[in-house]
Write a protein that holds these residues in place. Structure first.
Motif: not given
Length: 162
Positions: A38-52
């Motif tokens: 409710e107070a925080q969010a983190v978004f990530g985008l992956f290329d396969g298994a790698d967080l880019v």
């Protein structure tokens, strides 16, 4: 945490945090803020298994500021830039802010990150002020622009929905 460390080490003048004082590099801190939906969010985008790439969003908790969110920690690995990763991350954060019912999202960007500023402007963020000499690292100072995205402004809404 490896992506965050890489960001702070390779772009020290683009972030207010350093590897010496960043809570995002402490496992317990990361677990705590990832658990508070409710107070925080983190978004990530992956290329396969790698967080880019990743970006964080915090909902301001003070009563008179609960209409705002703050984007923080935006970083995309150099090899993944110019492919829409940054824009996709910002769109995720903005859509999440809308889901929280916020009115605006703010961020800060230093003059050491001109490509990031161009991305923010292209998405619809507008500068509202500049802090001179906001950061100092190894004898070098950089200014920081403060930007806002109005979640109700028609121009911003159309840009993000394109």
């Amino acid at each position: 945490m490896a992506l965050r460390r890489a960001a702070l080490e390779t772009e020290p003048l683009a972030f207010g945090a350093s590897t010496e004082d960043d809570v995002g590099l402490v496992l317990e801190s990361v677990q705590a803020f990832l658990g508070d939906h409710e107070a925080q969010a983190v978004f990530g985008l992956f290329d396969g298994a790698d967080l880019v790439g990743s970006v964080g969003l915090i909902r301001v908790s003070k009563v008179k500021q609960r209409h705002k969110g703050i984007v923080w920690g935006m970083y995309v690995l150099p090899r993944a830039r110019h492919g829409g990763v940054g824009r996709a991350l910002l769109e995720a954060a903005i859509q999440h802010a809308r889901g929280w019912g916020l009115d605006q999202v703010q961020l800060s960007v230093t003059e050491a990150a001109p490509a990031a500023k161009r991305l923010y402007e292209a998405v619809g963020f507008r500068s509202w002020g500049r802090e001179r000499r906001a950061l100092q690292w190894q004898g070098r100072f950089v200014d920081e622009d403060h930007m806002v995205f109005d979640l109700h402004e028609r121009e911003c809404l159309s840009r993000i929905d394109e």
